[in-house]
Design a protein around this motif. Structure first.
Motif, PDB file in Angstrom:
ATOM      1  N   LEU A 286       0.832  -1.202   0.000  1.00  0.00           N
ATOM      2  CA  LEU A 286       0.000   0.000   0.000  1.00  0.00           C
ATOM      3  C   LEU A 286       0.867   1.251   0.000  1.00  0.00           C
ATOM      4  O   LEU A 286       0.598   2.201  -0.750  1.00  0.00           O
ATOM      5  N   LEU A 287       1.907   1.260   0.807  1.00  0.00           N
ATOM      6  CA  LEU A 287       2.818   2.404   0.823  1.00  0.00           C
ATOM      7  C   LEU A 287       3.461   2.610  -0.542  1.00  0.00           C
ATOM      8  O   LEU A 287       3.516   3.732  -1.061  1.00  0.00           O
ATOM      9  N   LEU A 288       3.942   1.519  -1.128  1.00  0.00           N
ATOM     10  CA  LEU A 288       4.617   1.610  -2.430  1.00  0.00           C
ATOM     11  C   LEU A 288       3.665   2.053  -3.531  1.00  0.00           C
ATOM     12  O   LEU A 288       4.054   2.797  -4.437  1.00  0.00           O
ATOM     13  N   ALA A 289       2.416   1.598  -3.458  1.00  0.00           N
ATOM     14  CA  ALA A 289       1.450   1.918  -4.511  1.00  0.00           C
ATOM     15  C   ALA A 289       1.160   3.405  -4.597  1.00  0.00           C
ATOM     16  O   ALA A 289       0.848   3.922  -5.678  1.00  0.00           O
ATOM     17  N   THR A 290       1.269   4.123  -3.472  1.00  0.00           N
ATOM     18  CA  THR A 290       0.989   5.561  -3.513  1.00  0.00           C
ATOM     19  C   THR A 290       2.148   6.350  -4.106  1.00  0.00           C
ATOM     20  O   THR A 290       1.998   7.533  -4.409  1.00  0.00           O
ATOM     21  N   VAL A 291       3.290   5.690  -4.275  1.00  0.00           N
ATOM     22  CA  VAL A 291       4.462   6.350  -4.858  1.00  0.00           C
ATOM     23  C   VAL A 291       4.715   5.865  -6.285  1.00  0.00           C
ATOM     24  O   VAL A 291       4.880   6.659  -7.213  1.00  0.00           O
ATOM     25  N   SER A 292       4.719   4.541  -6.463  1.00  0.00           N
ATOM     26  CA  SER A 292       5.031   3.957  -7.769  1.00  0.00           C
ATOM     27  C   SER A 292       3.802   3.726  -8.632  1.00  0.00           C
ATOM     28  O   SER A 292       3.926   3.411  -9.810  1.00  0.00           O
ATOM     29  N   GLY A 293       2.623   3.880  -8.035  1.00  0.00           N
ATOM     30  CA  GLY A 293       1.400   3.594  -8.768  1.00  0.00           C
ATOM     31  C   GLY A 293       0.947   2.164  -8.535  1.00  0.00           C
ATOM     32  O   GLY A 293       1.775   1.269  -8.300  1.00  0.00           O
ATOM     33  N   LEU A 294      -0.341   1.944  -8.605  1.00  0.00           N
ATOM     34  CA  LEU A 294      -0.869   0.602  -8.388  1.00  0.00           C
ATOM     35  C   LEU A 294      -0.437  -0.339  -9.505  1.00  0.00           C
ATOM     36  O   LEU A 294      -0.161  -1.512  -9.277  1.00  0.00           O
ATOM     37  N   ASP A 295      -0.338   0.185 -10.716  1.00  0.00           N
ATOM     38  CA  ASP A 295       0.088  -0.655 -11.828  1.00  0.00           C
ATOM     39  C   ASP A 295       1.580  -0.955 -11.763  1.00  0.00           C
ATOM     40  O   ASP A 295       2.040  -1.978 -12.253  1.00  0.00           O
ATOM     41  N   GLY A 296       2.333  -0.065 -11.143  1.00  0.00           N
ATOM     42  CA  GLY A 296       3.770  -0.273 -11.023  1.00  0.00           C
ATOM     43  C   GLY A 296       4.138  -1.239  -9.914  1.00  0.00           C
ATOM     44  O   GLY A 296       5.310  -1.592  -9.756  1.00  0.00           O
ATOM     45  N   LEU A 297       3.135  -1.665  -9.158  1.00  0.00           N
ATOM     46  CA  LEU A 297       3.370  -2.578  -8.051  1.00  0.00           C
ATOM     47  C   LEU A 297       3.676  -3.978  -8.558  1.00  0.00           C
ATOM     48  O   LEU A 297       3.045  -4.473  -9.490  1.00  0.00           O
ATOM     49  N   SER A 298       4.645  -4.626  -7.952  1.00  0.00           N
ATOM     50  CA  SER A 298       4.985  -5.999  -8.320  1.00  0.00           C
ATOM     51  C   SER A 298       5.432  -6.759  -7.082  1.00  0.00           C
ATOM     52  O   SER A 298       5.869  -6.165  -6.087  1.00  0.00           O
ATOM     53  N   LEU A 299       5.330  -8.079  -7.139  1.00  0.00           N
ATOM     54  CA  LEU A 299       5.781  -8.898  -6.028  1.00  0.00           C
ATOM     55  C   LEU A 299       7.284  -8.727  -5.807  1.00  0.00           C
ATOM     56  O   LEU A 299       7.759  -8.736  -4.673  1.00  0.00           O
ATOM     57  N   SER A 300       8.031  -8.554  -6.873  1.00  0.00           N
ATOM     58  CA  SER A 300       9.479  -8.347  -6.760  1.00  0.00           C
ATOM     59  C   SER A 300       9.777  -7.057  -6.003  1.00  0.00           C
ATOM     60  O   SER A 300      10.652  -7.010  -5.129  1.00  0.00           O
ATOM     61  N   GLN A 301       9.053  -6.001  -6.337  1.00  0.00           N
ATOM     62  CA  GLN A 301       9.258  -4.714  -5.688  1.00  0.00           C
ATOM     63  C   GLN A 301       8.964  -4.797  -4.186  1.00  0.00           C
ATOM     64  O   GLN A 301       9.720  -4.295  -3.355  1.00  0.00           O
TER      65      GLN A 301
ATOM     66  N   PHE B 221      -4.193   7.085  -1.494  1.00  0.00           N
ATOM     67  CA  PHE B 221      -4.191   5.930  -2.377  1.00  0.00           C
ATOM     68  C   PHE B 221      -5.295   6.011  -3.410  1.00  0.00           C
ATOM     69  O   PHE B 221      -5.070   5.832  -4.617  1.00  0.00           O
ATOM     70  N   PHE B 222      -6.522   6.262  -2.976  1.00  0.00           N
ATOM     71  CA  PHE B 222      -7.654   6.203  -3.895  1.00  0.00           C
ATOM     72  C   PHE B 222      -7.625   7.318  -4.933  1.00  0.00           C
ATOM     73  O   PHE B 222      -7.927   7.085  -6.112  1.00  0.00           O
ATOM     74  N   THR B 223      -7.265   8.524  -4.534  1.00  0.00           N
ATOM     75  CA  THR B 223      -7.167   9.606  -5.507  1.00  0.00           C
ATOM     76  C   THR B 223      -6.163   9.261  -6.600  1.00  0.00           C
ATOM     77  O   THR B 223      -6.436   9.405  -7.795  1.00  0.00           O
ATOM     78  N   ASN B 224      -4.989   8.787  -6.189  1.00  0.00           N
ATOM     79  CA  ASN B 224      -3.954   8.416  -7.158  1.00  0.00           C
ATOM     80  C   ASN B 224      -4.415   7.273  -8.061  1.00  0.00           C
ATOM     81  O   ASN B 224      -4.216   7.295  -9.283  1.00  0.00           O
ATOM     82  N   ALA B 225      -5.031   6.258  -7.449  1.00  0.00           N
ATOM     83  CA  ALA B 225      -5.433   5.077  -8.215  1.00  0.00           C
ATOM     84  C   ALA B 225      -6.540   5.402  -9.211  1.00  0.00           C
ATOM     85  O   ALA B 225      -6.553   4.873 -10.325  1.00  0.00           O
ATOM     86  N   HIS B 226      -7.469   6.259  -8.822  1.00  0.00           N
ATOM     87  CA  HIS B 226      -8.544   6.626  -9.753  1.00  0.00           C
ATOM     88  C   HIS B 226      -7.977   7.328 -10.981  1.00  0.00           C
ATOM     89  O   HIS B 226      -8.357   7.021 -12.116  1.00  0.00           O
ATOM     90  N   PHE B 227      -7.080   8.275 -10.771  1.00  0.00           N
ATOM     91  CA  PHE B 227      -6.477   8.960 -11.911  1.00  0.00           C
ATOM     92  C   PHE B 227      -5.692   7.979 -12.781  1.00  0.00           C
ATOM     93  O   PHE B 227      -5.667   8.091 -14.008  1.00  0.00           O
ATOM     94  N   GLU B 228      -5.059   7.018 -12.148  1.00  0.00           N
ATOM     95  CA  GLU B 228      -4.225   6.049 -12.864  1.00  0.00           C
ATOM     96  C   GLU B 228      -5.047   5.101 -13.726  1.00  0.00           C
ATOM     97  O   GLU B 228      -4.644   4.737 -14.841  1.00  0.00           O
ATOM     98  N   PHE B 229      -6.230   4.691 -13.238  1.00  0.00           N
ATOM     99  CA  PHE B 229      -6.985   3.632 -13.913  1.00  0.00           C
ATOM    100  C   PHE B 229      -8.289   4.095 -14.566  1.00  0.00           C
ATOM    101  O   PHE B 229      -8.977   3.275 -15.177  1.00  0.00           O
ATOM    102  N   ASN B 230      -8.625   5.367 -14.476  1.00  0.00           N
ATOM    103  CA  ASN B 230      -9.908   5.825 -15.020  1.00  0.00           C
ATOM    104  C   ASN B 230     -10.105   5.478 -16.501  1.00  0.00           C
ATOM    105  O   ASN B 230     -11.220   5.188 -16.934  1.00  0.00           O
TER     106      ASN B 230
END
Length: 211
Positions: free
Chosen positions: A22-37, A110-119
């Motif tokens: 969750l912390l990483l997703a607000t910086v790298s984006g939800l799509d940029g999230l990976s198990l490796s990261q 998180f939600f504001t960033n994710a909405h803009f990312e995936f709209n």
């Protein structure tokens, strides 16, 4: 006991991973999230995480669940302790701004960033985020409608419009704070809503104790 211990350790690991994700997703984006990261950030093996999530999409959905639970615990539930009506609507906004001020998440919201990312990206994640937004706006509209039913809003005040106003101030605040300065931005967000609520309230004095 050994089996129970493994389950407990597995749950703790899962919880730590989701918190970090969750912390990483607000910086790298939800799509940029990976198990490796996530594994690298926690210093654990990527293979161990596959026991909990078999795909990136499964991890993303779990992060959305975590963000919803965090929002409920840090914003919604404390705000619901305020008296119903305009004071409760104000409390939700105030708690939201306090959440941003505390920098609980490094990327703000998180939600504001994710909405803009995936709209503009159809799919399971966008659909889930759309459900979250619909639920949130229904919640805010319900609070405004409750205030109207209690006679705390002037005749003609649209609950949906008031909810939109509250949400707009919250989004604008968290987006502008990193650029224009957190303290003045969040102060403006609070002041603008309290002034608006006093203008549409049948008895502005019930909000007199608010800033």
């Amino acid at each position: 006991m050994t089996h129970d211990g493994r389950i407990a350790r597995g749950e703790r690991t899962r919880g730590a991973v989701i918190e970090q994700a969750l912390l990483l997703a607000t910086v790298s984006g939800l799509d940029g999230l990976s198990l490796s990261q996530v594994a690298d950030a926690l210093g654990v093996s990527k293979s161990g995480l596959f026991a909990h999530w078999r795909s990136k999409e499964a991890l993303q959905l779990a992060v959305i669940d975590q963000a919803r639970a965090q929002w409920r615990d840090r914003v919604v539930q404390p705000a619901m302790e305020a008296p119903p009506g305009v004071r409760r609507l104000w409390s939700v906004h105030d708690r939201r701004i306090a959440f941003y001020e505390a920098r609980v998440l490094p990327g703000g919201c998180f939600f504001t960033n994710a909405h803009f990312e995936f709209n503009a990206r159809p799919g399971v994640i966008r659909d889930r985020l759309a459900t979250e937004l619909t639920d949130w706006m229904s919640f805010l509209t319900g609070l405004a409608a409750e205030a109207s039913t209690l006679g705390e809003l002037r005749p003609g005040v649209d609950p949906g419009g008031l909810a939109y106003h509250v949400e707009s101030l919250g989004i604008c605040a968290v987006m502008q704070a990193p650029v224009l300065g957190a303290a003045p931005t969040y102060a403006t967000a609070r002041r603008q809503l309290i002034e608006h609520l006093r203008a549409v309230a049948t008895d502005p004095t019930i909000l007199a104790e608010q800033p």
